[in-house]
Design a protein around this motif. Structure first.
Motif, PDB file in Angstrom:
ATOM      1  N   TYR A  15       0.844  -1.195   0.000  1.00 33.49           N
ATOM      2  CA  TYR A  15       0.000   0.000   0.000  1.00 33.49           C
ATOM      3  C   TYR A  15       0.879   1.245   0.000  1.00 33.49           C
ATOM      4  O   TYR A  15       2.105   1.182   0.128  1.00 33.49           O
ATOM      5  CB  TYR A  15      -0.916   0.021   1.220  1.00 33.49           C
ATOM      6  CG  TYR A  15      -1.903  -1.114   1.291  1.00 33.49           C
ATOM      7  CD1 TYR A  15      -3.182  -1.000   0.753  1.00 33.49           C
ATOM      8  CD2 TYR A  15      -1.564  -2.322   1.909  1.00 33.49           C
ATOM      9  CE1 TYR A  15      -4.091  -2.037   0.826  1.00 33.49           C
ATOM     10  CE2 TYR A  15      -2.478  -3.365   1.987  1.00 33.49           C
ATOM     11  CZ  TYR A  15      -3.728  -3.216   1.439  1.00 33.49           C
ATOM     12  OH  TYR A  15      -4.626  -4.257   1.506  1.00 33.49           O
ATOM     13  N   GLN A  47      -3.914   5.398   1.655  1.00 33.52           N
ATOM     14  CA  GLN A  47      -4.834   4.450   1.040  1.00 33.52           C
ATOM     15  C   GLN A  47      -5.667   3.738   2.092  1.00 33.52           C
ATOM     16  O   GLN A  47      -5.396   3.793   3.288  1.00 33.52           O
ATOM     17  CB  GLN A  47      -4.061   3.428   0.201  1.00 33.52           C
ATOM     18  CG  GLN A  47      -3.495   3.982  -1.098  1.00 33.52           C
ATOM     19  CD  GLN A  47      -2.838   2.908  -1.941  1.00 33.52           C
ATOM     20  OE1 GLN A  47      -2.176   2.023  -1.422  1.00 33.52           O
ATOM     21  NE2 GLN A  47      -3.029   2.986  -3.249  1.00 33.52           N
ATOM     22  N   ARG A  48      -6.681   3.054   1.629  1.00 35.47           N
ATOM     23  CA  ARG A  48      -7.578   2.298   2.508  1.00 35.47           C
ATOM     24  C   ARG A  48      -7.300   0.808   2.366  1.00 35.47           C
ATOM     25  O   ARG A  48      -7.212   0.285   1.247  1.00 35.47           O
ATOM     26  CB  ARG A  48      -9.040   2.603   2.178  1.00 35.47           C
ATOM     27  CG  ARG A  48     -10.046   1.714   2.902  1.00 35.47           C
ATOM     28  CD  ARG A  48     -11.459   2.242   2.764  1.00 35.47           C
ATOM     29  NE  ARG A  48     -11.631   3.464   3.549  1.00 35.47           N
ATOM     30  CZ  ARG A  48     -12.774   4.141   3.634  1.00 35.47           C
ATOM     31  NH1 ARG A  48     -13.833   3.726   2.956  1.00 35.47           N
ATOM     32  NH2 ARG A  48     -12.859   5.239   4.362  1.00 35.47           N
ATOM     33  N   HIS A  83      -8.846  -2.633   2.687  1.00 31.17           N
ATOM     34  CA  HIS A  83     -10.071  -3.411   2.831  1.00 31.17           C
ATOM     35  C   HIS A  83      -9.706  -4.818   3.298  1.00 31.17           C
ATOM     36  O   HIS A  83      -8.732  -5.406   2.805  1.00 31.17           O
ATOM     37  CB  HIS A  83     -10.830  -3.477   1.503  1.00 31.17           C
ATOM     38  CG  HIS A  83     -11.463  -2.181   1.109  1.00 31.17           C
ATOM     39  ND1 HIS A  83     -12.762  -1.851   1.457  1.00 31.17           N
ATOM     40  CD2 HIS A  83     -10.981  -1.123   0.426  1.00 31.17           C
ATOM     41  CE1 HIS A  83     -13.047  -0.651   0.982  1.00 31.17           C
ATOM     42  NE2 HIS A  83     -11.984  -0.183   0.356  1.00 31.17           N
ATOM     43  N   LYS A  99      -4.177   2.529  14.232  1.00 33.21           N
ATOM     44  CA  LYS A  99      -5.627   2.506  14.092  1.00 33.21           C
ATOM     45  C   LYS A  99      -6.179   1.239  14.742  1.00 33.21           C
ATOM     46  O   LYS A  99      -5.511   0.206  14.772  1.00 33.21           O
ATOM     47  CB  LYS A  99      -6.034   2.513  12.613  1.00 33.21           C
ATOM     48  CG  LYS A  99      -5.884   3.839  11.898  1.00 33.21           C
ATOM     49  CD  LYS A  99      -7.054   4.758  12.208  1.00 33.21           C
ATOM     50  CE  LYS A  99      -7.023   5.987  11.303  1.00 33.21           C
ATOM     51  NZ  LYS A  99      -8.167   6.873  11.542  1.00 33.21           N
ATOM     52  N   TYR A 147     -12.536  -2.160   7.113  1.00 32.16           N
ATOM     53  CA  TYR A 147     -11.436  -1.451   6.471  1.00 32.16           C
ATOM     54  C   TYR A 147     -10.661  -0.665   7.509  1.00 32.16           C
ATOM     55  O   TYR A 147     -11.154  -0.381   8.612  1.00 32.16           O
ATOM     56  CB  TYR A 147     -11.949  -0.495   5.382  1.00 32.16           C
ATOM     57  CG  TYR A 147     -12.838   0.610   5.924  1.00 32.16           C
ATOM     58  CD1 TYR A 147     -12.299   1.828   6.321  1.00 32.16           C
ATOM     59  CD2 TYR A 147     -14.219   0.417   6.056  1.00 32.16           C
ATOM     60  CE1 TYR A 147     -13.106   2.828   6.839  1.00 32.16           C
ATOM     61  CE2 TYR A 147     -15.026   1.411   6.569  1.00 32.16           C
ATOM     62  CZ  TYR A 147     -14.466   2.616   6.951  1.00 32.16           C
ATOM     63  OH  TYR A 147     -15.271   3.609   7.471  1.00 32.16           O
ATOM     64  N   ASP A 183      -8.044   2.867   7.360  1.00 31.92           N
ATOM     65  CA  ASP A 183      -7.423   3.914   6.567  1.00 31.92           C
ATOM     66  C   ASP A 183      -6.002   4.167   7.056  1.00 31.92           C
ATOM     67  O   ASP A 183      -5.775   4.409   8.249  1.00 31.92           O
ATOM     68  CB  ASP A 183      -8.236   5.211   6.651  1.00 31.92           C
ATOM     69  CG  ASP A 183      -9.552   5.105   5.894  1.00 31.92           C
ATOM     70  OD1 ASP A 183      -9.563   4.453   4.840  1.00 31.92           O
ATOM     71  OD2 ASP A 183     -10.561   5.669   6.369  1.00 31.92           O
ATOM     72  N   HIS A 210     -17.875  -0.160   4.089  1.00 36.20           N
ATOM     73  CA  HIS A 210     -18.089   0.755   2.976  1.00 36.20           C
ATOM     74  C   HIS A 210     -17.922   0.010   1.661  1.00 36.20           C
ATOM     75  O   HIS A 210     -17.218  -0.993   1.575  1.00 36.20           O
ATOM     76  CB  HIS A 210     -17.093   1.929   3.041  1.00 36.20           C
ATOM     77  CG  HIS A 210     -17.478   2.954   4.062  1.00 36.20           C
ATOM     78  ND1 HIS A 210     -17.087   4.271   3.978  1.00 36.20           N
ATOM     79  CD2 HIS A 210     -18.216   2.869   5.187  1.00 36.20           C
ATOM     80  CE1 HIS A 210     -17.561   4.950   5.019  1.00 36.20           C
ATOM     81  NE2 HIS A 210     -18.243   4.114   5.772  1.00 36.20           N
ATOM     82  N   TYR A 226     -16.591  -1.035  -1.879  1.00 37.64           N
ATOM     83  CA  TYR A 226     -15.224  -1.095  -2.398  1.00 37.64           C
ATOM     84  C   TYR A 226     -15.120  -0.340  -3.716  1.00 37.64           C
ATOM     85  O   TYR A 226     -15.988  -0.471  -4.588  1.00 37.64           O
ATOM     86  CB  TYR A 226     -14.798  -2.555  -2.607  1.00 37.64           C
ATOM     87  CG  TYR A 226     -13.388  -2.707  -3.102  1.00 37.64           C
ATOM     88  CD1 TYR A 226     -12.312  -2.475  -2.257  1.00 37.64           C
ATOM     89  CD2 TYR A 226     -13.134  -3.085  -4.424  1.00 37.64           C
ATOM     90  CE1 TYR A 226     -11.007  -2.610  -2.700  1.00 37.64           C
ATOM     91  CE2 TYR A 226     -11.830  -3.222  -4.879  1.00 37.64           C
ATOM     92  CZ  TYR A 226     -10.779  -2.987  -4.003  1.00 37.64           C
ATOM     93  OH  TYR A 226      -9.485  -3.119  -4.445  1.00 37.64           O
TER      94      TYR A 226
END
Length: 682
Positions: free
Chosen positions: A60, A64-65, A67, A100, A114, A116, A628, A630
């Motif tokens: 990554y 970015q996120r 998932h 996180k 997910y 972030d 959320h 994708y």
């Protein structure tokens, strides 16, 4: 603590395996029956779990996120487990600090969510850690998944290279285990005793007994391939007549018994869907009523191999059954040194050494069935518990209201709560007579820190370009040269004054917003050597002749009373938090001897007298995350976190056929593991 019931499918499988052992083991029937009953009792008292994280990529960029989908299975038979309702996922940075944390709730898709990645994080290997509250009952068995930010990384499998010399120069061992083509031979090398001594041998795989009987220097034990019902890490325990463990050895045997092979067939459909590829996923080895539960991603192949990092196969069969072995790449299952490396490991997950003696125990932490809010109510003077006090819980945005009473210790709890993240609550407390002159204290959720070692890795690619979007230039446009923008603003706003520049640890506004902590206590728990007990913060080493003393609290440079409640400060008002410990506290004078926690508010004029001790608290908890939708990108155009059934058909664009590969991981309803990584060619 209540005894937790096990799923019917899981119990049927476990009982079938144990009954099979009764017919194939040569042993005293009475001893065998006692041992089997003890094992069954331990499994019922303490159902253990494993988790595995499947992500939409392994590399990554900042901002970015990620998932992800978390597979939660029973640790013994690897079937989907419905005991725990929530799974926690954390993103740990290179210093093993939580960046996180999210809480996922079981849904029709499983545990899907997910995380972030904050903007501006440094390049490096980061770790996703997943667990349930029930899993915290077992230490040294971490569920980790490495990801790489700012480049392409590769895990290294020789985690125990420093112990290989000890293995080669191993001391005298009684057990000699040889894996042959179709069987396993176990011998006792008891050459020191002139008299032939009878021992007992217990062989189990994930606490399911495979053999229990006598073994001696003159009598070997031979297990043929068909009699071994499980695959993975096996424990061979040599016992004396009193069931004391003399020696234990671990071997990694027949992992193919735990796998469910699948096939993928792709061909271009010219008639109905021109320009698209039909991709069929199926398994010819599925048993009657057995179904697949898988996650699928299609990723850009690039230069990295699909076997350089961990998979669900290596994770469930190897990593999570060996103490202090957090993660190994897929290739470890094919490494001839795997069994040698196990000689340097130990296995305490299933407590078999204690169970065979009849010491069956429950987990200290109960299975989490719902969210719980706990606390206590005490008097303002003397801090005595208030019995039969009335506590109200209100959620204004959800229209929820509940009331309860305190016990003799002044404690209260609200159970059965199930609200998403960001839900705000209001608590207020009164005496039995309705008086409001009480102090309301809220228990903070305690999350474990990670103290283990991370597996070694190496960089294999320098991926510094964000690939989550592409730019299409319209006609007549001019593509400019790359523009670099430099800022003279300090990277941390918390380093903006003389005090903060001397702090040992700081959270700036950007850090506070990216972490998303719901209260100051949760934020401070992330600082090494800082603990929170009963609403007060302590710095390691802060002990006087009168016992532990909490760290001093300074708000906008002014010290507050030791009884000041940090919950009176809302996170939305905090701009900076600095922690001083050790020699750095000298700038605060003698009052900072036990450590100082400096809090700077956004307005900078916090008036502590205007916030008296109160019977009311407004707060938010770590609610469950709402998944959320994708958004496809050029790196991972297809991400399907949950597919269930006996077969699947994917309809894909033709351009995916050459430069992309298909990754499929999951489990079957019978607990067999699914792993596929391959191209999408016709």
């Amino acid at each position: 603590m209540k005894t937790h019931s096990l799923t019917p499918v899981y119990m049927r499988k476990l009982l079938f395996v144990i009954l099979l052992v009764c017919f194939q083991a040569s042993l005293f029937a009475q001893t065998n029956n006692v041992l089997l009953s003890r094992i069954l009792r331990q499994v019922q008292l303490f159902p253990q779990e494993k988790t595995y994280i499947f992500t939409d990529a392994e590399n990554y960029q900042a901002g970015q996120r990620i998932h992800l989908r978390v597979f939660l299975v029973n640790a013994v038979v690897h079937q989907s487990d419905s005991i725990s309702r929530y799974v926690y996922v954390e993103l740990l940075n290179t210093e093993r600090l939580v960046v996180k944390r999210v809480r996922l709730i079981r849904s029709d898709q499983g545990f899907v969510g997910y995380i972030d990645i904050p903007e501006g994080v440094a390049k490096g290997r980061y770790v996703l850690r997943s667990y349930t509250k029930n899993m915290l009952n077992v230490s040294q068995y971490e569920s980790l998944k490495s990801i790489f930010i700012g480049g392409q990384g590769k895990l290294q499998s020789n985690k125990y290279r420093n112990s290989l010399d000890d293995i080669n120069n191993n001391t005298y061992s009684l057990l000699d285990i040889n894996r042959l083509e179709n069987n396993v031979r176990v011998k006792v090398n008891d050459n020191k005793n002139a008299i032939n001594t009878d021992y007992l041998l217990l062989i189990h795989c994930r606490s399911i007994p495979i053999y229990f009987g006598k073994i001696s220097r003159e009598k070997d034990v031979i297990l043929n391939y068909d009699s071994l019902s499980q695959g993975g890490v096996y424990s061979f325990q040599l016992l004396d007549a009193n069931l004391n463990t003399i020696e234990e050895k671990l071997k990694f045997l027949y992992p193919e018994k735990e796998q469910c092979p699948i096939s993928v067939e792709c061909f271009e459909d010219d008639q109905v869907n021109k320009g698209q590829i039909s991709c069929f996923i199926k398994s010819d080895s599925l048993r009657e009523d057995e179904t697949m539960d898988v996650s699928v991603r299609i990723e850009y192949a690039g230069a990295s191999s699909s076997d350089v990092n961990s998979s669900i196969l290596s994770h469930l069969l190897y990593d999570m059954d060996v103490a202090d072995c957090p993660e190994e790449p897929v290739s470890v299952l094919l490494n001839n040194k795997t069994e040698q490396l196990l000689d340097s490991c130990h296995w305490t997950r299933y407590r078999m050494t204690d169970v065979i003696k009849g010491e069956c125990k429950k987990g200290k932490i109960g299975v989490e069935k719902s969210a719980v809010i706990r606390g206590r109510v005490e008097t303002l003077i003397g801090h005595k518990p208030i019995k039969e006090g009335v506590v109200n819980l209100i959620s204004p945005d959800k229209g929820f209201y509940a009331v309860t009473k305190t016990d003799v210790y002044g404690r209260f709890s609200f159970e059965g709560l199930d609200f998403p993240e960001g839900t705000q609550y209001v608590l207020n407390a009164f005496t039995k007579a309705g008086k409001s002159w009480v102090k309301l204290l809220l228990d903070e959720e305690d999350f474990p820190s990670y103290k283990g070692q991370l597996p070694p890795f190496e960089w294999i690619g320098n991926d510094t370009i964000r690939v989550d979007a592409t730019v299409n230039l319209p006609k007549g446009s001019i593509q400019m040269e790359e523009v670099n923008v430099f800022s003279h603003q300090p990277s941390y706003s918390s380093r903006s004054d003389a005090y903060a520049r001397n702090a040992d640890f700081s959270f700036g506004l950007r850090d506070i917003e990216s972490i998303g902590a719901t209260c100051l206590h949760e934020l401070l728990r992330r600082v090494p050597s800082v603990t929170v007990e009963f609403g007060k913060c302590y710095v390691r080493g802060g002990v006087t002749i009168n016992g532990k003393r909490p760290a001093a609290i300074a708000i906008d440079g002014i010290f507050v009373d030791n009884n000041f409640d940090l919950d009176n400060i809302q996170m939305a008002d905090v701009e900076r938090v600095d922690v001083f410990k050790g020699g750095s506290t000298v700038i605060w004078g003698t009052i900072g001897g036990m450590g100082v926690i400096s809090i700077t508010t956004k307005k900078g004029d916090f008036k502590t007298p205007s916030v008296p001790l109160t019977n009311t608290k407004t707060f938010t908890t770590l609610g469950y995350q709402i998944p959320h939708r994708y958004t496809p990108n050029t790196h991972t155009p297809v991400w399907l976190p949950s597919l269930r059934g006996k077969s699947f058909r994917l309809l894909l664009p033709t351009e995916y056929g050459l430069n992309y590969r298909l990754i499929i991981e999951g489990i079957t309803s019978e607990g067999r593991i699914i792993r596929y990584a391959g191209g999408l060619r016709k």
